[in-house]
Design a protein around this motif. Sequence first.
Motif, PDB file in Angstrom:
ATOM      1  N   TYR A 161       0.843  -1.205   0.000  1.00 15.93           N
ATOM      2  CA  TYR A 161       0.000   0.000   0.000  1.00 15.93           C
ATOM      3  C   TYR A 161       0.879   1.255   0.000  1.00 15.93           C
ATOM      4  O   TYR A 161       0.650   2.193  -0.781  1.00 15.93           O
ATOM      5  N   ASP A 162       1.898   1.270   0.856  1.00 17.58           N
ATOM      6  CA  ASP A 162       2.793   2.432   0.930  1.00 17.58           C
ATOM      7  C   ASP A 162       3.536   2.638  -0.385  1.00 17.58           C
ATOM      8  O   ASP A 162       3.736   3.784  -0.820  1.00 17.58           O
ATOM      9  N   ASN A 163       3.953   1.545  -1.029  1.00 17.92           N
ATOM     10  CA  ASN A 163       4.649   1.642  -2.307  1.00 17.92           C
ATOM     11  C   ASN A 163       3.763   2.302  -3.359  1.00 17.92           C
ATOM     12  O   ASN A 163       4.197   3.202  -4.092  1.00 17.92           O
ATOM     13  N   THR A 164       2.509   1.881  -3.406  1.00 16.59           N
ATOM     14  CA  THR A 164       1.553   2.460  -4.359  1.00 16.59           C
ATOM     15  C   THR A 164       1.329   3.934  -4.072  1.00 16.59           C
ATOM     16  O   THR A 164       1.312   4.763  -4.987  1.00 16.59           O
ATOM     17  N   MET A 165       1.173   4.267  -2.786  1.00 12.38           N
ATOM     18  CA  MET A 165       0.937   5.662  -2.414  1.00 12.38           C
ATOM     19  C   MET A 165       2.151   6.548  -2.687  1.00 12.38           C
ATOM     20  O   MET A 165       2.009   7.716  -3.056  1.00 12.38           O
ATOM     21  N   TYR A 218       1.414   4.154 -12.285  1.00 15.01           N
ATOM     22  CA  TYR A 218       1.956   5.462 -11.906  1.00 15.01           C
ATOM     23  C   TYR A 218       3.386   5.623 -12.426  1.00 15.01           C
ATOM     24  O   TYR A 218       3.770   6.699 -12.906  1.00 15.01           O
ATOM     25  N   PHE A 219       4.190   4.561 -12.315  1.00 17.40           N
ATOM     26  CA  PHE A 219       5.587   4.599 -12.763  1.00 17.40           C
ATOM     27  C   PHE A 219       5.670   4.999 -14.232  1.00 17.40           C
ATOM     28  O   PHE A 219       6.430   5.905 -14.602  1.00 17.40           O
ATOM     29  N   TYR A 220       4.872   4.349 -15.082  1.00 16.93           N
ATOM     30  CA  TYR A 220       4.953   4.632 -16.519  1.00 16.93           C
ATOM     31  C   TYR A 220       4.309   5.975 -16.866  1.00 16.93           C
ATOM     32  O   TYR A 220       4.757   6.663 -17.794  1.00 16.93           O
ATOM     33  N   LYS A 221       3.292   6.356 -16.110  1.00 16.87           N
ATOM     34  CA  LYS A 221       2.696   7.674 -16.363  1.00 16.87           C
ATOM     35  C   LYS A 221       3.695   8.777 -16.010  1.00 16.87           C
ATOM     36  O   LYS A 221       3.750   9.819 -16.677  1.00 16.87           O
ATOM     37  N   LEU A 222       4.496   8.549 -14.989  1.00 16.67           N
ATOM     38  CA  LEU A 222       5.523   9.522 -14.621  1.00 16.67           C
ATOM     39  C   LEU A 222       6.579   9.650 -15.720  1.00 16.67           C
ATOM     40  O   LEU A 222       7.072  10.754 -15.995  1.00 16.67           O
ATOM     41  N   HIS A 223       6.912   8.544 -16.370  1.00 16.06           N
ATOM     42  CA  HIS A 223       7.870   8.620 -17.484  1.00 16.06           C
ATOM     43  C   HIS A 223       7.248   9.332 -18.689  1.00 16.06           C
ATOM     44  O   HIS A 223       7.951  10.038 -19.426  1.00 16.06           O
ATOM     45  N   TYR A 224       5.953   9.160 -18.860  1.00 18.25           N
ATOM     46  CA  TYR A 224       5.247   9.909 -19.905  1.00 18.25           C
ATOM     47  C   TYR A 224       5.313  11.414 -19.607  1.00 18.25           C
ATOM     48  O   TYR A 224       5.591  12.236 -20.481  1.00 18.25           O
ATOM     49  N   GLN A 225       5.086  11.766 -18.331  1.00 16.97           N
ATOM     50  CA  GLN A 225       5.175  13.178 -17.933  1.00 16.97           C
ATOM     51  C   GLN A 225       6.589  13.720 -18.173  1.00 16.97           C
ATOM     52  O   GLN A 225       6.770  14.890 -18.539  1.00 16.97           O
ATOM     53  N   HIS A 226       7.580  12.850 -17.970  1.00 12.35           N
ATOM     54  CA  HIS A 226       8.965  13.287 -18.184  1.00 12.35           C
ATOM     55  C   HIS A 226       9.214  13.634 -19.651  1.00 12.35           C
ATOM     56  O   HIS A 226       9.884  14.625 -19.960  1.00 12.35           O
ATOM     57  N   ILE A 227       8.668  12.826 -20.562  1.00 13.09           N
ATOM     58  CA  ILE A 227       8.826  13.119 -21.996  1.00 13.09           C
ATOM     59  C   ILE A 227       8.167  14.448 -22.327  1.00 13.09           C
ATOM     60  O   ILE A 227       8.735  15.275 -23.057  1.00 13.09           O
TER      61      ILE A 227
END
Length: 501
Positions: A161-165, A218-227
Amino acid sequence: MTPKEKLFFKVFSVKKKQNAQEHSYIVLFDVLNSMETYDEAALQKNFKKLGFIYNTDTAKSYLTKALLKSLTEYHSDSSAERKIQDLILQAEILYKKNLKKLADPILEKAEKLSLEFEKYEYLLMISSLKANLAVDLVDIEDLKELTDKGIQEQLNYRRLYDNTMDYRNLLVEIGSLYNQSPEVTSEDRSVDTRLKELFNHPLLKDSKTALTFSAKQYFYKLHYQHIRYVNKWGGEGDEKSSKMLGEWVAYLENQEDLRNNYPEVYLNALAYSIVGSVSKGGQSESDAIYKKGHNFFNSLSKKNMDYIVERAFMNMFVHYTDVQLKLLNPEKCVEAFDGASRHTFFLPVYMNMSLAYFLLGRYNEALSCVNKIVNEKGHYRMDLQAMSKLYVLMIHYELRNIDLLPYIAHSSERWLIKNKYPLGSFDKALIRFFRYKLPKMDSIEEERQEFSRLLTQLKEDEKSGGAILSREEFYLRPWLESKIQNRPLMDIAREKTAKKT
């Protein structure tokens, strides 16, 4: 609401016993349902015809509550969260009535569903409920199982749960900062500095650190935001992020059950991958990704089709047309739009399509699309509404609606001031030109001279970030230069793109 949701609401409401005032919300619902768009004056007129004697605000309040209850009941079997909540509540009621044998299998079902859908907050709730019951009932077997297995399980659920948050909170912070563009904070570089720090966060180094399906999203969406960040503000690492997004698509395509159970996740992954394709040289790759997503969307059954899935498809469409506009391929946007015409569109789609038609010189179609935004009455995407108020002036100019322009310019200025959008020097100059100067001009040569002055003002505003409309997406520089040089907009836009590359 869908037709089935409306029918269920009527049946659901008829079953309830109501006093006359409570029944008034059904009358209100019928009147609203007969309208294509909400109109308060037309609503009151209809009420007079029907002899409606009740307080309108009270009826609206009753209707809102009734609609929410009806929709909750209608969708009670379609939401995993609702199923889990109901099962936990049922188990709690049975435990309180000392019916543990009936309650245990229900709680086990809730636990199984929570594991399947990675609802760790509910797993923690279930673990806590089990522990409290074991202690209250002094159940030796349950207490032993709790000691041997339950405590470790609860710690594991907390870790997941903490990892996801952690990923979600990182996405929230980056999202809030990303919307503070450098056009607004040109002198304060603290936003840019903080974004660079966040994009170098240890959580973004490797997908293996994302321990749950939600965390991976979330991880991949963050990389999308980085692009997006690199494309807009400059920097490094977009190739690595593009590779990451390709991995996400491949992962979902190898997990058929996940892809079919979460079609919106797959469509969003394809949307992110389209953005990533730009850094790889993009045209053919973005076409192939969009075609794949379009075919997948069309293959979905009605059971899997809902607003969230449709919105994910529209998100992919917007990203695809963003890329095509950047590559100056407006005809590709039109081709995709025609192929997706049966779907429900939202404002960013209409903005991109208006720009595509504008580049192609199809000004009536450009106007039809942007008017969907200009006439929007809600508060959704106020940034697009603000930009459309000025952009629409350019379209009317191309249509030579000279007599209309002073009124439209005045209306746009009033809307922007009312909604507290600070007008830059260029915005003000553009409004003055269309409202006061253009109607008095007798020749194209006079117009060209004024366009030269506007171009100078635009360049100054671009340095300070002061203009609402000073964005590359609106082709302002090429458009102004096309007026000054009397050349096609597309020719100048392509020349500028060639110089950059």
